[in-house]
Scaffold this active site. Sequence first.
Site, PDB file in Angstrom:
ATOM      1  N   GLU A 176       0.827  -1.217   0.000  1.00 42.24           N
ATOM      2  CA  GLU A 176       0.000   0.000   0.000  1.00 42.24           C
ATOM      3  C   GLU A 176       0.860   1.265   0.000  1.00 42.24           C
ATOM      4  OE1 GLU A 176       0.499  -2.309   2.233  1.00 42.24           O
ATOM      5  OE2 GLU A 176      -0.335  -1.834   4.207  1.00 42.24           O
ATOM      6  N   CYS A 281      16.496  -6.366   0.269  1.00 40.60           N
ATOM      7  CA  CYS A 281      16.662  -7.607   1.041  1.00 40.60           C
ATOM      8  C   CYS A 281      18.026  -8.223   0.762  1.00 40.60           C
ATOM      9  CB  CYS A 281      15.566  -8.599   0.706  1.00 40.60           C
ATOM     10  SG  CYS A 281      15.701  -9.214  -0.959  1.00 40.60           S
TER      11      CYS A 281
HETATM   12  P1  NAD Z   1       5.960  -6.010   5.063  1.00 40.35           P
HETATM   13  O1  NAD Z   1       6.096  -7.386   5.593  1.00 40.35           O
HETATM   14  O2  NAD Z   1       5.633  -4.918   6.000  1.00 40.35           O
HETATM   15  O3  NAD Z   1       4.815  -5.969   3.928  1.00 40.35           O
HETATM   16  C1  NAD Z   1       4.811  -6.873   2.859  1.00 40.35           C
HETATM   17  C2  NAD Z   1       3.369  -7.087   2.417  1.00 40.35           C
HETATM   18  O4  NAD Z   1       2.624  -7.650   3.503  1.00 40.35           O
HETATM   19  C3  NAD Z   1       2.652  -5.815   2.004  1.00 40.35           C
HETATM   20  O5  NAD Z   1       1.874  -6.076   0.865  1.00 40.35           O
HETATM   21  C4  NAD Z   1       1.783  -5.498   3.208  1.00 40.35           C
HETATM   22  O6  NAD Z   1       0.584  -4.842   2.865  1.00 40.35           O
HETATM   23  C5  NAD Z   1       1.483  -6.868   3.781  1.00 40.35           C
HETATM   24  N1  NAD Z   1       1.289  -6.835   5.222  1.00 40.35           N
HETATM   25  C6  NAD Z   1       1.863  -5.982   6.107  1.00 40.35           C
HETATM   26  N2  NAD Z   1       1.453  -6.250   7.358  1.00 40.35           N
HETATM   27  C7  NAD Z   1       0.621  -7.303   7.273  1.00 40.35           C
HETATM   28  C8  NAD Z   1      -0.106  -8.073   8.238  1.00 40.35           C
HETATM   29  N3  NAD Z   1      -0.059  -7.787   9.541  1.00 40.35           N
HETATM   30  N4  NAD Z   1      -0.854  -9.096   7.802  1.00 40.35           N
HETATM   31  C9  NAD Z   1      -0.911  -9.404   6.484  1.00 40.35           C
HETATM   32  N5  NAD Z   1      -0.247  -8.711   5.534  1.00 40.35           N
HETATM   33  C10 NAD Z   1       0.516  -7.680   5.919  1.00 40.35           C
HETATM   34  O7  NAD Z   1       7.310  -5.708   4.270  1.00 40.35           O
HETATM   35  P2  NAD Z   1       7.777  -4.350   3.592  1.00 40.35           P
HETATM   36  O8  NAD Z   1       8.129  -3.379   4.658  1.00 40.35           O
HETATM   37  O9  NAD Z   1       6.821  -3.927   2.540  1.00 40.35           O
HETATM   38  O10 NAD Z   1       9.103  -4.840   2.840  1.00 40.35           O
HETATM   39  C11 NAD Z   1      10.348  -4.909   3.466  1.00 40.35           C
HETATM   40  C12 NAD Z   1      10.655  -6.319   3.919  1.00 40.35           C
HETATM   41  O11 NAD Z   1      10.597  -7.217   2.817  1.00 40.35           O
HETATM   42  C13 NAD Z   1      12.066  -6.475   4.469  1.00 40.35           C
HETATM   43  O12 NAD Z   1      12.013  -7.315   5.600  1.00 40.35           O
HETATM   44  C14 NAD Z   1      12.836  -7.142   3.335  1.00 40.35           C
HETATM   45  O13 NAD Z   1      13.949  -7.879   3.732  1.00 40.35           O
HETATM   46  C15 NAD Z   1      11.774  -8.028   2.779  1.00 40.35           C
HETATM   47  N6  NAD Z   1      12.070  -8.422   1.418  1.00 40.35           N
HETATM   48  C16 NAD Z   1      12.465  -9.711   1.204  1.00 40.35           C
HETATM   49  C17 NAD Z   1      12.782 -10.121  -0.066  1.00 40.35           C
HETATM   50  C18 NAD Z   1      13.211 -11.539  -0.320  1.00 40.35           C
HETATM   51  O14 NAD Z   1      13.192 -11.959  -1.468  1.00 40.35           O
HETATM   52  N7  NAD Z   1      13.569 -12.293   0.691  1.00 40.35           N
HETATM   53  C19 NAD Z   1      12.694  -9.223  -1.136  1.00 40.35           C
HETATM   54  C20 NAD Z   1      12.280  -7.915  -0.876  1.00 40.35           C
HETATM   55  C21 NAD Z   1      11.960  -7.526   0.405  1.00 40.35           C
END
Ligand code: NAD
Length: 499
Positions: A176, A281
């Site tokens: 979002e 990441c």
């Molecule tokens: P996030 O976990 O906050 O959000 C990711 C998704 O989950 C979003 O679409 C969000 O709307 C949803 N979400 C958030 N809270 C939620 C909840 N309580 N219940 C259900 N859905 C929920 O992550 P972010 O801040 O958007 O991204 C950064 C993170 O992603 C970092 O930890 C990074 O390391 C990780 N990441 C990992 C990879 C990989 O391939 N391992 C790649 C990119 C990013």
Amino acid sequence: MQELTHYIDGEHVKGTSGRFADVMNPATGEVQAKVPLANKAEMDIAVAAAASAQPAWAAVNPQRRARVLMKFVDLLNRDMDKIAEALSREHGKTFPDAKGDIQRGLEVAEYCIAAPQMLKGEYTDAAGPGIDIYSMRQALGVTAGITPFNFPAMIPMWMFAPAIACGNAFILKPSERDPSVPLMLAELLEEAGLPKGIIQVVNGDKEAVDAILYDDTIQSVGFVGSTPIAEYIYGTGCAQGKRVQCFGGAKNHMIIMPDADLDQAADALVGAGYGAAGERCMAISVAVPVGEETADKLRDKLIPRIEKLKIAPYTAGDDVDYGPVVTSAAKENILRLVQTGVDQGADLVVDGRDFSLQGYEDGFFVGPHLFDNVTKDMDIYKTEIFGPVLSMVRAQNYEEALGLAMDHEYGNGTAIFTRDGDTARDFANRINIGMVGVNVPIPVPLAYHTFGGWKKSVFGDLNQHGPDAFKFYTRTKTITSRWPSGIKEGGEFHFKQMD
Ligand code: NAD
């Protein structure tokens, strides 16, 4: 104020839940749009559209499906600058980095043009008298993906390109924080000839995610984001009988051996540690120099490089090194963690806490930080900071450096800088981390290999893109057939051997 939409059944549709989130311009700190947050009823509409469109799409031959992706790649190249600009404006990353985000997704779409080859299946002729066995890979049906803010183009493409190439319908629930690019990508897919309902974008937060997880029609869920949410989605999705793959957080170590080219290592660390403001990441967040002399020399080389970094909005030119972080909450969290580092006794040798950019005082800019003498028990070592903060942990020897990376709970990426082939080979063989760089700081595999970490960086057994993606987005069906020429003996009452 711009009101963004969902993209359902080939149309931009307004949100009806009455709930919205602010989409910020991280460089100015201003709200630039509102994104609707879907409820279950809105998700149900998208799922119904996907379920009705998918069988016809699965019946399109794989070569024709691949042609849609070929056209999509063309259109993406045509609109690259426009999409990169929208990406930088919502995410904050530099314009060249935004193009890289799109490019690394586009490459997976290119790879998926090989769908006819990847979906060919297996065949055994004459497995028994008149008996042939063949296995085919069939689409799952309606699939879904939930993506993070930090790669709003690349990660959606890593999911939807293989999903649709395999004949599935795909529902994307993007972050979002930066939802505009996913909407633009969906439009381009339909311009490329994808039928309505095969790609849909449903914006939202936990409510939309739960609607996906508890929906009976959706067959699979892909997730990329932080580890706590990855664990929740994996556990809940699996309990609902779905196929789930979740990719989580990281704390990537780079080991610098005494024989490494230290200028090269310092350049690599600055790019991998501070690029995209550390919001990757695969960012390097821990530098592990081996030996005190290596550590002292490396620190002397890092400090002037870090102090020279140009931190500015993407509009300030292509020589900007990094821009703001995504939200004020992210900035506060980074600065809070930096404070714990100071409080717990690490040496803050480059202090970016007072950084401020004239004309952009309300933007979410964070100055670069370098900590030395970080130890394993400190919060800045244990936690993923996801900001421009690099920690040096001094190791006395190679085994200690290797052990550090191995003992950390995350296992996404790692790198070793050395001129010694034996050490590099030993490291690559023994390390319990999914992606390893040898004199390469950010070893993100190309589209035709697979991407995935180990340990708490992943939940599920198949990686993203490469051949694994074709496995994740299909099921195997195996047919054993016998034709009358082989049926000569009347009824069979025992398990027949293939003699
Ligand atoms: P996030 O976990 O906050 O959000 C990711 C998704 O989950 C979003 O679409 C969000 O709307 C949803 N979400 C958030 N809270 C939620 C909840 N309580 N219940 C259900 N859905 C929920 O992550 P972010 O801040 O958007 O991204 C950064 C993170 O992603 C970092 O930890 C990074 O390391 C990780 N990441 C990992 C990879 C990989 O391939 N391992 C790649 C990119 C990013």
